[in-house]
Design a protein around this motif. Sequence first.
Motif, short mmCIF file in Angstrom:
data_model
loop_
_atom_site.label_atom_id
_atom_site.label_comp_id
_atom_site.label_asym_id
_atom_site.label_seq_id
_atom_site.Cartn_x
_atom_site.Cartn_y
_atom_site.Cartn_z
N UNK A 384 0.83 -1.21 0.00
CA UNK A 384 0.00 0.00 0.00
C UNK A 384 0.86 1.25 0.00
N UNK A 385 1.98 1.20 0.71
CA UNK A 385 2.89 2.34 0.75
C UNK A 385 3.53 2.57 -0.63
N UNK A 386 3.80 1.50 -1.34
CA UNK A 386 4.33 1.63 -2.70
C UNK A 386 3.31 2.34 -3.60
N UNK A 387 2.04 1.95 -3.48
CA UNK A 387 0.99 2.59 -4.28
C UNK A 387 0.89 4.08 -3.97
N UNK A 388 1.00 4.43 -2.70
CA UNK A 388 0.95 5.84 -2.30
C UNK A 388 2.11 6.61 -2.92
N UNK A 389 3.29 6.02 -2.90
CA UNK A 389 4.47 6.70 -3.46
C UNK A 389 4.36 6.84 -4.98
N UNK A 390 3.75 5.88 -5.64
CA UNK A 390 3.57 5.97 -7.09
C UNK A 390 2.66 7.15 -7.44
N UNK A 391 1.57 7.30 -6.71
CA UNK A 391 0.64 8.41 -6.97
C UNK A 391 1.30 9.74 -6.62
N UNK A 392 2.01 9.78 -5.50
CA UNK A 392 2.68 11.00 -5.09
C UNK A 392 3.70 11.44 -6.12
N UNK A 393 4.47 10.51 -6.65
CA UNK A 393 5.47 10.85 -7.66
C UNK A 393 4.83 11.36 -8.95
N UNK A 394 3.69 10.76 -9.34
CA UNK A 394 3.01 11.18 -10.57
C UNK A 394 2.61 12.66 -10.50
N UNK A 395 2.02 13.07 -9.38
CA UNK A 395 1.57 14.46 -9.27
C UNK A 395 2.70 15.39 -8.86
N UNK A 396 3.77 14.84 -8.32
CA UNK A 396 4.98 15.64 -8.13
C UNK A 396 5.52 16.08 -9.49
N UNK A 397 5.52 15.16 -10.46
CA UNK A 397 5.94 15.52 -11.81
C UNK A 397 5.01 16.55 -12.44
N UNK A 398 3.72 16.46 -12.16
CA UNK A 398 2.76 17.45 -12.66
C UNK A 398 3.07 18.83 -12.10
N UNK A 399 3.30 18.92 -10.81
CA UNK A 399 3.60 20.20 -10.16
C UNK A 399 4.86 20.85 -10.75
N UNK A 400 5.88 20.05 -11.01
CA UNK A 400 7.15 20.60 -11.49
C UNK A 400 7.06 21.00 -12.96
N UNK A 401 6.42 20.16 -13.77
CA UNK A 401 6.46 20.37 -15.23
C UNK A 401 5.70 21.60 -15.67
N UNK A 402 4.68 22.03 -14.94
CA UNK A 402 3.88 23.17 -15.40
C UNK A 402 4.20 24.46 -14.67
N UNK A 403 5.27 24.45 -13.86
CA UNK A 403 5.63 25.66 -13.13
C UNK A 403 6.05 26.78 -14.09
#
Length: 515
Positions: A384-403
Motif C-alpha cells: 500500500x505504501x508503494x501505491x501511495x508513493x507511485x501516486x505522489x510521484x506522478x503528481x509531483x511531476x505534474x507540479x514541477x512540469x507546469x511551473x
Amino acid sequence: MVPSPEKPGPAQGTSETESLGPALMGAAPPPGVGPSGGPEAAAENVEVELVGPAGAEPPQPPDGGWGWLVMLAAMWCNGSVFGIQNACGVLFVSMLNTFGSEDDDQMVFKTAWVGSLSMGMVFFCCPIASVFTDMFGCRKTAIAGAAVGFIGLMSSSFVSSIELLYLTYGIIFACGCSFAYQPSLVILGQYFKKRLGLVNGIVTSGSSIFTILLPLLLRVLIDNVGLFYTLRVLCIFIFVIFLSAFTYRPLASNVREKESGIKGGNRFSLFSRRKFSPPKKIFNFAIFKVTAYAVWAVGMPLALFGYFVPYVHLMKHVNERFQDNDNKEVLLMCIGITSGVGRLIFGRIADYVPGAKKVYLQVLSFFFIGLMSMMIPLCNVFGALIAVCLVMGLFDGCFISIMAPIAFELAGPQDISQAIGFLLGFMSVPMTVGPPIAGLLRDKLGSYNVAFYLAGIPPLVGGAILCFIPWIHSKKQREISRTTEGGKTEKMLENQNTLLSSSPGILKKESDSVI
C-alpha cells in the motif's frame, strides 16, 4: 524549467550548422586570425563579438549540433543535483547511525536540518545565481558553482559532528549546486528553439533517472564503505558537472561574425577579456504588481511546507514501521519513476489547457500530494505504501512540469526568468523549515504519524488559494483589453479630427488642380 514552445519542426539543414563556424564542426579555428592580424586586435574583436552592439540581432539557436552535448551536460547537472537531494532519506538514516547517541532525544530533529537546509539553499540561491549568470555568463557561473559544490561535499566527508554538516553540506555544497544548476536552465534557450520542449523534457528527466538509481547505489556504498566514503564517491558526480560546464560556450552574433571574420574565435576561450554591462534591473520587483503572480508567489510556498517531508523522513518511518523489509529504497525509486512519467504526461496536457487555467493542474497536483502524505501513516502493508508513493510521484511531476508555463502566462516572456527566480527563492523557506518540524514532532511524540498528517494540510490550503488565480488573471486581462480598445478608439477619433481640420486646404488644392 522553461515553457514549451511550438511543436518541434523538421531536422535542420546544413546551412544552420555552417553558420555556427568551424567550432561546432570540431575544427579549432586558427589563433589570432582577424582583419588586423595581431593577437591584441583579435582579442578586442572577441570582446566585441561577445558583447555586440546595442540592439544587435541575437544569434539564432542552432537546434542541434553542439547543443546536443550541452543538453547532455545540463541533464547530468539536473540529475546529480536533485538526485542527491531527493535521495537524502538514505543519507539521513546513515547520519543518524553515525552521529546519533541514545542520550540525545532530539537527534532526528537535528539531523533533519542537514537535508532540508541543503534543499532550501539550492532554491534560495537561485535568484542570486540568475544575476551572476546575467553578468558573467552561463559557463563561468556553472564552473564556479560546481567547484564550490565539490569543496563542500568533500569537506562533509571529514566532519566530526552533525553541526558541521550544516555548514559543509547544508550551505556550501547546496550553494554550489544552485550556481551550477541555474545556468543549465538558461543555456538551453540559447541552443534550442524549435526543439526546446523536447530538450527540456529530456533534461528534467535527469532528476527522475538519478532519483531511481541513486538510492540503490547509496545503500550499497553505505553498507560497504560507510557514510564518509559514500560522500567522497558522490564528489565524482559533482566533478563531472564541473567538467560538463565547459560545454556551455556562448553563441556569438552571426552578424558580428561576418564583420570580424573570426568565426568561433571566442568559443575555445574560457576566461577571455570580456567587457560586460550589468543588467539594468538586477531585481525586478515591479513583477509583484501583477496581482495574479503575487497570489501565486504566496500560495506556492504555503503549499510546500509539507512537500519535502516524505523525501527526508520516509526511510526512517519505514525502518520503524516495516523492520523486516530489506527493499525500503524501492519507495524512492517509485517516486522517481512516476515523477518522470508525470512530467511528460502533464507537460503535454498543459499544452492544451488555455492561459492561466493551467493553474488548475497545479491545484490538482497539490491536492493529491497532500492526500498521499496523510495516507502514509495509514499504510500498514508495504504494498500500500508503494501505491501511495507511485501516486505522489506522478503528481509531483505534474507540479514541477507546469511551473514554468504558468510563470510564462502570469508574468509574460520578458519577466519569466525573474518570475521563476523569485518563486524558487520563496520556495526555499518552507522546504527548509518543514522537515525539521516533522523531526521535532517525531522526537516528542515517538512516531511520524502526526508529522505526516500535518504535512498534508499545507498543500491543500495552498491549492485552495491558487484556485483564485485564473479568475484574477482573466479579470485583469479584460481590464487591459477594455483599456486598449478605448485607447484605439480615442486614437481613431483624434486621427479623424486631424484629417477634418486639414481637409479645407486639401479640397482647395484639389479644386485648383481641376481648374
